[in-house]
Design a protein around this motif. Structure first.
Motif, PDB file in Angstrom:
ATOM      1  N   TYR A 184       0.841  -1.194   0.000  1.00  0.00           N
ATOM      2  CA  TYR A 184       0.000   0.000   0.000  1.00  0.00           C
ATOM      3  C   TYR A 184       0.878   1.246   0.000  1.00  0.00           C
ATOM      4  N   PRO A 185       0.780   2.068  -1.045  1.00  0.00           N
ATOM      5  CA  PRO A 185       1.664   3.232  -1.187  1.00  0.00           C
ATOM      6  C   PRO A 185       1.464   4.258  -0.072  1.00  0.00           C
ATOM      7  N   GLY A 186       2.566   4.786   0.403  1.00  0.00           N
ATOM      8  CA  GLY A 186       2.518   5.911   1.323  1.00  0.00           C
ATOM      9  C   GLY A 186       2.048   5.596   2.731  1.00  0.00           C
ATOM     10  N   VAL A 187       1.966   4.318   3.098  1.00  0.00           N
ATOM     11  CA  VAL A 187       1.505   3.980   4.452  1.00  0.00           C
ATOM     12  C   VAL A 187       2.581   3.207   5.209  1.00  0.00           C
ATOM     13  N   ASP A 188       2.495   3.283   6.531  1.00  0.00           N
ATOM     14  CA  ASP A 188       3.515   2.732   7.407  1.00  0.00           C
ATOM     15  C   ASP A 188       3.002   1.477   8.107  1.00  0.00           C
ATOM     16  N   HIS A 189       3.851   0.926   8.955  1.00  0.00           N
ATOM     17  CA  HIS A 189       3.497  -0.250   9.752  1.00  0.00           C
ATOM     18  C   HIS A 189       2.293   0.062  10.632  1.00  0.00           C
ATOM     19  N   GLY A 190       1.396  -0.907  10.775  1.00  0.00           N
ATOM     20  CA  GLY A 190       0.236  -0.712  11.638  1.00  0.00           C
ATOM     21  C   GLY A 190      -0.851   0.150  11.031  1.00  0.00           C
ATOM     22  N   PHE A 191      -0.855   0.279   9.716  1.00  0.00           N
ATOM     23  CA  PHE A 191      -1.834   1.168   9.062  1.00  0.00           C
ATOM     24  C   PHE A 191      -3.277   0.725   9.284  1.00  0.00           C
ATOM     25  N   GLY A 192      -3.475  -0.529   9.701  1.00  0.00           N
ATOM     26  CA  GLY A 192      -4.827  -1.038   9.895  1.00  0.00           C
ATOM     27  C   GLY A 192      -5.392  -0.846  11.290  1.00  0.00           C
ATOM     28  N   CYS A 193      -4.667  -0.141  12.151  1.00  0.00           N
ATOM     29  CA  CYS A 193      -5.113   0.052  13.543  1.00  0.00           C
ATOM     30  C   CYS A 193      -5.475   1.516  13.765  1.00  0.00           C
ATOM     31  N   ASP A 194      -6.748   1.777  14.053  1.00  0.00           N
ATOM     32  CA  ASP A 194      -7.190   3.161  14.210  1.00  0.00           C
ATOM     33  C   ASP A 194      -6.796   3.774  15.548  1.00  0.00           C
ATOM     34  N   GLN A 195      -6.041   3.046  16.354  1.00  0.00           N
ATOM     35  CA  GLN A 195      -5.515   3.592  17.603  1.00  0.00           C
ATOM     36  C   GLN A 195      -4.051   4.004  17.476  1.00  0.00           C
ATOM     37  N   ARG A 196      -3.504   3.879  16.267  1.00  0.00           N
ATOM     38  CA  ARG A 196      -2.097   4.211  16.052  1.00  0.00           C
ATOM     39  C   ARG A 196      -1.976   5.426  15.140  1.00  0.00           C
ATOM     40  N   GLY A 197      -0.886   6.159  15.310  1.00  0.00           N
ATOM     41  CA  GLY A 197      -0.648   7.323  14.472  1.00  0.00           C
ATOM     42  C   GLY A 197      -0.461   6.972  13.010  1.00  0.00           C
ATOM     43  N   SER A 198      -0.103   5.728  12.728  1.00  0.00           N
ATOM     44  CA  SER A 198       0.125   5.277  11.355  1.00  0.00           C
ATOM     45  C   SER A 198      -1.156   4.821  10.658  1.00  0.00           C
ATOM     46  N   TYR A 199      -2.283   4.908  11.344  1.00  0.00           N
ATOM     47  CA  TYR A 199      -3.554   4.450  10.767  1.00  0.00           C
ATOM     48  C   TYR A 199      -3.846   5.176   9.461  1.00  0.00           C
TER      49      TYR A 199
END
Length: 219
Positions: A184-199
């Motif tokens: 997934y372009p432009g996204v970081d680790h943990g992108f699937g967790c809405d409690q993380r800054g990387s969401y």
């Protein structure tokens, strides 16, 4: 609600369970290094709402019961410490017990996130009654990529994930050319967790759609 499971070695542990008991197919949901926390329970609810029976084993129960961590640095450190005290063999026995808990379902898929993403891959390789696995940003997956499985596997990665660099993704791709793989372009680790800054909502929704389509096809 929670249920009690027993692993092959006699270890008794909790698992969060949701969804109809009469659901046709089941999903074993494998935690991150933060335990069966509110995020994992939310994800379980999502899959249950799609018609699956979902079991999320509390893998840290071998070390400490009822672990629910957040996502601050001290939580990450605690999660890493807990993970280091559990062997891969023990984890696989616990996941196998969770799969067995879905014996009323006609087929069982495994989905995991972070640590759980790698464990989902290993479960597909080692547990005969797993029918398909979806692995979200599995840390360390490149180190076990040569494991073999006869069941369909799908993988999701973030392009900017420093813990799983593109070079590691290429190693996995070369080792498992038949696996469905999405970056997934432009996204970081943990992108699937809405409690993380990387969401990242868009990437999460697309990855969830792909996961649901994958399970609809193979379960």
């Amino acid at each position: 609600m929670y249920m009690t499971l027993r692993a092959e070695d006699g270890h008794v542990f909790d698992a969060y369970v949701t969804g109809e008991e009469t659901a046709r197919a089941g999903i074993v949901l494998i935690q991150e290094i933060f335990g069966v926390n509110s995020h994992i329970r939310d994800v379980a609810g999502f899959f249950a709402a799609q018609g699956y029976r979902v079991v999320a084993p509390a893998l840290f129960d071998r070390v400490q019961a009822k672990v629910e961590l957040g996502y601050a640095q001290q939580d990450i450190q605690k999660g890493l410490e807990l993970r280091s005290e559990i062997s891969q063999e023990q984890v696989m026995m616990d996941i196998a017990a969770a799969v067995q808990a879905l014996e009323k379902q006609s087929s069982v898929g495994v989905v995991g996130y972070c640590w759980g993403g790698t464990l989902a891959w290993l479960a597909a390789s080692e547990i005969a009654s797993v029918n398909a696995a979806s692995c979200w940003y599995g840390g360390g997956l490149a180190q076990v990529a040569t494991e073999q499985t006869a069941v369909p596997v799908q993988m999701h990665f973030g392009e900017l994930d420093k813990s799983i660099p593109l070079s590691d993704i290429e190693i996995i791709r070369q080792a498992q050319p038949d696996a469905e793989m999405f970056v997934y372009p432009g996204v970081d680790h943990g992108f699937g967790c809405d409690q993380r800054g990387s969401y990242n909502q868009a990437a999460t929704e697309l990855a969830r759609q792909r996961t649901l389509s994958f399970f609809a096809k193979h379960l």
